[in-house]
Every structure is written in structure tokens, then in C-alpha cells.
Scaffold this active site. Structure first.
Site, short mmCIF file in Angstrom:
data_model
loop_
_atom_site.label_atom_id
_atom_site.label_comp_id
_atom_site.label_asym_id
_atom_site.label_seq_id
_atom_site.Cartn_x
_atom_site.Cartn_y
_atom_site.Cartn_z
N LYS A 19 -11.79 -47.76 20.88
CA LYS A 19 -10.05 -48.43 21.35
C LYS A 19 -10.29 -48.85 22.72
O LYS A 19 -10.11 -48.05 23.67
CB LYS A 19 -9.12 -48.55 20.56
CG LYS A 19 -8.58 -47.05 20.54
CD LYS A 19 -7.48 -47.57 22.11
CE LYS A 19 -6.64 -45.78 21.78
NZ LYS A 19 -6.12 -45.98 23.56
N ASP A 35 -2.68 -42.31 17.08
CA ASP A 35 -4.53 -43.63 17.49
C ASP A 35 -5.17 -43.86 16.16
O ASP A 35 -5.92 -45.02 15.89
CB ASP A 35 -4.97 -43.00 18.51
CG ASP A 35 -4.11 -43.50 19.65
OD1 ASP A 35 -3.36 -44.06 19.86
OD2 ASP A 35 -4.83 -43.27 20.90
#
Length: 310
Positions: A17, A145
Site C-alpha cells: 500500500k 495496516d
């Protein structure tokens, strides 16, 4: 998410990401920082293969710096497998094979992607059949995350970054990622941010418990216009990362001079994400950075989260 428990192995792919936006609140007494961020999953993936075993084991390959990846309970994927086993009272173990492409300690959530992939792979391998909500809850226990790596796409993260709400992002965004041989420690970067704020007198006595993502960031994502999104890219950790690695500023400058709309440190760094107008410009930027001796990758987003590869 489940396959038959008799399956010999399960292959899951999960994306890295970038943080399109990252606002960081002041440090509280417990060391906690409130976050407001926009994650975007990009087409740079971690592959995790799970096989039946009596005990838990882990091998890692693919990245140049795999020697820095722990193979014990310090590894998020190993912890994910053991957490799932404990939560479902599964009596056996698993042999996990991780094939890395996301940079180690690069601010792109590679370890979190491994954990999300391990959860999905073990759930399918063992036939435990957890609901999406239960998987999200376990992912949240592993790290801020990990839930995003599970879901992918584009999402707003608040709290520690683990309270997710999907964000509408139209079209495709092309990025050039510039990786680094030497990682940056996330705790070190956060510590440097706190120090810089103390020196500037910008650290609040009572930091807010929650932050919001600015509306223009969300509007830019909905528009699908890279130029509009470039104007809203922001990272509170960037000054701290550049303090630790001043050379990263030159990387951003090279990318912009080569045609990128804007560049930003991804998360806590040191990976640099350069937003480009289209795939052709991204290829030009990638070429220019490689000519300068840097490792540059052309990726796009948003892409889905952890998925079983058949």
C-alpha cells in the site's frame, strides 16, 4: 473464503500500500498517535503459500533483504497463523512460504500484507470458515495496516489506522515507486516527528484522540483526476523521514523533473511514491530514475486485497 480442509496447499496474494494522505496527531502519554490516512492498495504483491504441517514454520524468498525478515514469532505472518489457530482451536500447524516483492521496512506494509495473506490462506487450508467481520477483528489485533491489506482498494483509516471506511476512487492512478536498499524504522521516524514538533513548539498539551481526512483529498479520489489528487498528497511523517534520509528529497526532485505530478514519502518511508498522469508518463519517470541509479517500479492502484490464487 474457505476451501476444503483437505486441500494440500493454498496460495494467497496480498498487495502493498501507499498512503495518499497521512495526518499524525501528537503523541499521548502511552505513546499512541491518532492517525487520519488514506490507503491505496497498489499492484506490488506479497505471495504466501500455506501447507499442512504438525508445527509452525516459515521460509522467505524473493527480496534482496530477506535476511532482515524474522522467521519466528516476530514475523506478523507467523503471528497471524498462530492467532487464527488459537481463535479457532485448530490443533495442527502450518508451513508458510512467503515470496516477497514489497520492500522490507519500506513504509509499504509488506509485513502487514503477509499477515493478511496468512490469515486468508490458513482459514482456507484449515477449513475454519471465519466470517469477514471475524477476520477483520483478528487482523486488527495484529497491526494497524493488516485490516487494510485484507480488504484492499482505497480506504480511509482513523484511530490507529485500523478503523477503516471504504473511499470511492474512480479510475486508475499510476505511481512510480522508488525503493531503497536501507529501510527506515517506523518508531525512529515517529520519534523524530515528536522531537521536531517539540523543537518547533507545535506539540499540543492535549493532542486530539481522532483526526479527519480533509474533504479535498476524498473529492480528488472520487474525481479520478491524477492532477487533482497530486495537489492533495500529504504526509506528516515526511519531514521526519527526510531528516533521517535527506537523499530522499533529491529522489522526489528527479521524479518531478522527469514528469511526475508530485512525489511523497510513503508512510514512514523510505519508499518514495510519485504520482503520474498516465502509464506513458510513469514509464518516462521510471526510466529517468533508473538512469540516475535508483530502483524504480511502475505500479497502479487501487487493486483488491488478499485473494486466493487458484
Amino acid at each position: 473464503m474457505s476451501l476444503a480442509a483437505s486441500t494440500e496447499s493454498v496460495h494467497v496474494r496480498a498487495p502493498g500500500k501507499i498512503n495518499v494522505y497521512l495526518g499524525v496527531g501528537g503523541r499521548h502519554d502511552d505513546g499512541y498517535h491518532a492517525l487520519a490516512t488514506v490507503f491505496q492498495a497498489v499492484s506490488l504483491y506479497e505471495d504466501v503459500i500455506a501447507r499442512h504441517a504438525d508445527d509452525f514454520s516459515l521460509t522467505v524468498s524473493g527480496a534482496d533483504d530477506v535476511d532482515d525478515v524474522p522467521l519466528d514469532d516476530r514475523n506478523l505472518a507467523m503471528r497471524a497463523a498462530k492467532l487464527l489457530a488459537a481463535a479457532t482451536e485448530y490443533p495442527g500447524g502450518v508451513a508458510l512460504e512467503i515470496r516477497k516483492r514489497v520492500p522490507v521496512a519500506g513504509g509499504m506494509g509488506g509485513g502487514s500484507a503477509d499477515a493478511a495473506a496468512a490469515l486468508v490462506a490458513c482459514d482456507a487450508l484449515w477449513g475454519t470458515g471465519l466470517s469477514a467481520a471475524r477476520m477483520h477483528e483478528l487482523a486488527s489485533r495484529l497491526g494497524a495496516d493488516v485490516p487494510f491489506a485484507l480488504h484492499g482498494g482505497t480506504a480511509v483509516g482513523t484511530g490507529r489506522g485500523d478503523q477503516l471506511n471504504p473511499a470511492l476512487a474512480r479510475g486508475r492512478f499510476d505511481w512510480v515507486l522508488v525503493t531503497s536498499e536501507h529501510g527506515l524504522s517506523t518508531p525512529v521516524v515517529y520519534g523524530r516527528l515528536d522531537t521536531l514538533r517539540e523543537e518547533e513548539g507545535a506539540l499540543a498539551d492535549d493532542p486530539p484522540l481522532s483526526l479527519d481526512v480533509p474533504i479535498p483529498v476524498l473529492q480528488a479520489l472520487r474525481s479520478g483526476d491524477p492532477g487533482q489528487l497530486a495537489e492533495t498528497l500529504y504526509n506528516d511523517l515526511q519531514a521526519a523521514a527526510l531528516f533521517e534520509r535527506p537523499d530522499l528529497a533529491q529522489t522526489i526532485d528527479i521524479g518531478i523533473r522527469a514528469g511526475a505530478l508530485q512525489g511523497i514519502v510513503s508512510g514512514s518511508g523510505p519508499t518514495i511514491a510519485l504520482l503520474c498522469a498516465d502509464p506513458e508518463v510513469a514509464q518516462d519517470v521510471q526510466t529517468a530514475l533508473r538512469r540516475s541509479g535508483q530502483e524504480a517500479l511502475h505500479v497502479h492502484g487501487p487493486v483488491p486485497g488478499a485473494r486466493i490464487i487458484v
